[in-house]
Every structure is written in structure tokens, then in C-alpha cells.
Design a protein around this motif. Structure first.
Motif, PDB file in Angstrom:
ATOM      1  N   ASN A  31     -14.867  -4.242   3.395  1.00  0.00           N
ATOM      2  CA  ASN A  31     -14.898  -4.550   4.860  1.00  0.00           C
ATOM      3  C   ASN A  31     -15.866  -5.502   5.235  1.00  0.00           C
ATOM      4  O   ASN A  31     -17.159  -4.866   5.116  1.00  0.00           O
ATOM      5  N   ASP A  61      -3.315   4.838   0.158  1.00  0.00           N
ATOM      6  CA  ASP A  61      -3.683   5.371   1.690  1.00  0.00           C
ATOM      7  C   ASP A  61      -4.740   4.593   1.998  1.00  0.00           C
ATOM      8  O   ASP A  61      -5.662   4.036   1.349  1.00  0.00           O
ATOM      9  N   ASP A  62      -4.693   4.485   3.456  1.00  0.00           N
ATOM     10  CA  ASP A  62      -5.561   3.487   4.070  1.00  0.00           C
ATOM     11  C   ASP A  62      -7.260   4.398   4.080  1.00  0.00           C
ATOM     12  O   ASP A  62      -7.038   5.366   4.795  1.00  0.00           O
ATOM     13  N   GLU A  64      -9.646   3.741   5.669  1.00  0.00           N
ATOM     14  CA  GLU A  64     -10.126   3.496   7.293  1.00  0.00           C
ATOM     15  C   GLU A  64      -9.498   4.300   8.095  1.00  0.00           C
ATOM     16  O   GLU A  64      -9.903   4.333   9.235  1.00  0.00           O
ATOM     17  N   GLU A  68      -2.584   6.517   7.142  1.00  0.00           N
ATOM     18  CA  GLU A  68      -1.703   5.211   7.353  1.00  0.00           C
ATOM     19  C   GLU A  68      -1.804   4.777   5.770  1.00  0.00           C
ATOM     20  O   GLU A  68      -2.532   5.369   4.941  1.00  0.00           O
ATOM     21  N   HIS A  69      -1.404   3.573   5.616  1.00  0.00           N
ATOM     22  CA  HIS A  69      -1.213   2.914   4.413  1.00  0.00           C
ATOM     23  C   HIS A  69      -1.681   1.548   4.316  1.00  0.00           C
ATOM     24  O   HIS A  69      -1.787   0.689   5.596  1.00  0.00           O
ATOM     25  N   VAL A  70      -2.367   0.993   3.279  1.00  0.00           N
ATOM     26  CA  VAL A  70      -2.766  -0.585   3.198  1.00  0.00           C
ATOM     27  C   VAL A  70      -1.986  -1.052   1.797  1.00  0.00           C
ATOM     28  O   VAL A  70      -1.539  -0.172   1.116  1.00  0.00           O
ATOM     29  N   TYR A  98      -4.254  -8.652   2.503  1.00  0.00           N
ATOM     30  CA  TYR A  98      -4.522  -7.134   2.520  1.00  0.00           C
ATOM     31  C   TYR A  98      -3.841  -6.793   3.816  1.00  0.00           C
ATOM     32  O   TYR A  98      -4.406  -7.269   4.780  1.00  0.00           O
ATOM     33  N   LYS A 100      -2.593  -3.838   6.690  1.00  0.00           N
ATOM     34  CA  LYS A 100      -2.751  -2.481   7.177  1.00  0.00           C
ATOM     35  C   LYS A 100      -1.369  -2.295   7.598  1.00  0.00           C
ATOM     36  O   LYS A 100      -1.213  -2.822   8.742  1.00  0.00           O
ATOM     37  N   TYR A 101      -0.684  -1.281   7.378  1.00  0.00           N
ATOM     38  CA  TYR A 101       0.652  -0.977   7.930  1.00  0.00           C
ATOM     39  C   TYR A 101       0.321  -0.080   9.379  1.00  0.00           C
ATOM     40  O   TYR A 101      -0.468   0.924   9.375  1.00  0.00           O
ATOM     41  N   ASP A 105       1.884  -3.676  12.066  1.00  0.00           N
ATOM     42  CA  ASP A 105       1.335  -3.983  10.925  1.00  0.00           C
ATOM     43  C   ASP A 105       0.356  -5.264  11.262  1.00  0.00           C
ATOM     44  O   ASP A 105       0.924  -5.991  12.031  1.00  0.00           O
ATOM     45  N   TYR A 141     -11.693  -8.704   5.433  1.00  0.00           N
ATOM     46  CA  TYR A 141     -11.755  -7.876   4.019  1.00  0.00           C
ATOM     47  C   TYR A 141     -12.183  -9.144   2.704  1.00  0.00           C
ATOM     48  O   TYR A 141     -11.754  -9.968   2.747  1.00  0.00           O
TER      49      TYR A 141
END
Length: 152
Positions: A31, A61-62, A64, A68-70, A98, A100-101, A105, A141
Motif C-alpha cells: 500500500n 483474504d484481505d 487490511e 473480506e477478500h482481495v 488489484y 478489494k471485494y 467492489d 498499491y
């Protein structure tokens, strides 16, 4: 033109389906606004040839946002794209991000960078994705991963 819904596959809803592929996408995601660096090693990959294009993404898995998921995903304009190097902005790259769901989204599209693609036997692909994303809110990112993915 990129349609965000084409990268909507998540492991929870698509495990065992035709596009689920074996292989790896691994490396680092930084980041650029916070300076935090996270490892990216996908436990789940999706690869297919939707509408004559080649697309794949890995989901983790996110780091941050717990729960959540990435994903890191690429879509090339041709399913049979020959090996090569492609700079972000090349028309052969339909999408690189990249993600972030959500909800909602958020697609941190590549702003600059380079994609390498190599083709192996049995339609296996490998290479690297190195790019910096656009800035959205307080996040931007830098992605530096390698991939090695079998055909599903």
C-alpha cells in the motif's frame, strides 16, 4: 472494454467449477499510502477464456480488512496471446488490477507497469505482473507477483 463483473468469481461460490485452476500467484503487495507490505499467495485461482479473451485471477483474504477478500487479476484480449512483455496501456491488456471485494467492489486498475507472459506445454502459462495502481481514496498499491497457472 472492461466489465467489472467478469472478475466476480470468489472461492466460496465457485469451488470445483470449470474455471477453477491449479497453480500459484505469489509475491508482494504494498500500500503506497500507508507503506505496509503484505505477502500475496493465493489459495485459489480462476482461469478461463471468456468471450475469446484470456483471464485469470487469484483470491486471498484481505490483509487490511478481516473477513473480506482481495484479488489480483489480468485479462488479455486474446485467449491465444503469444508470449511476450506488455506495458500497461498496451491494447492487448484489457484489464489488470488489484481488487478489494466489497461491498462495493473497488478495482485498483493498473496505472503503470509490465506484464510478462510465457506459454508452456499443455496450455500452462507463467510470468509476472508488476504494476502500480490508480489511487482511490487513501489507497494506492504496488503489485509485484509471479504466476504459474495450469489450464482448468
Amino acid at each position: 472494454m472492461f466489465k467489472p463483473e467478469i472478475f466476480s468469481e470468489l472461492p466460496d461460490s465457485h469451488e470445483g467449477q470449470k474455471g477453477e485452476a491449479s497453480g500459484t500467484i505469489k509475491g508482494k503487495v504494498k500500500n503506497l499510502k500507508t507503506g505496509k507490505v503484505h505477502d500475496f499467495k493465493d489459495p485459489w485461482i480462476w482461469r478461463d477464456e471468456q468471450q475469446g479473451t484470456l483471464r485469470f485471477h487469484g483470491v486471498v483474504d484481505d490483509p487490511e480488512a478481516p473477513g473480506e477478500h482481495v484479488a489480483i487479476g489480468l485479462q488479455l484480449s486474446s485467449a491465444s496471446q503469444p508470449a511476450g512483455e506488455f506495458k500497461v496501456g498496451d491494447p492487448k491488456i484489457l484489464h489488470l488490477s488489484y481488487t478489494k471485494y466489497g461491498p462495493p467492489d473497488v478495482y485498483f486498475r493498473a496505472e503503470s507497469g509490465l506484464v510478462t507472459l510465457q506459454r508452456q506445454a499443455n496450455n500452462r502459462i507463467n510470468g509476472s505482473l508488476k504494476f502500480e495502481s490508480i489511487t482511490i481514496g487513501d489507497n494506492q498499491y504496488a503489485v509485484d507477483v509471479i504466476y504459474d497457472i495450469e489450464a482448468p
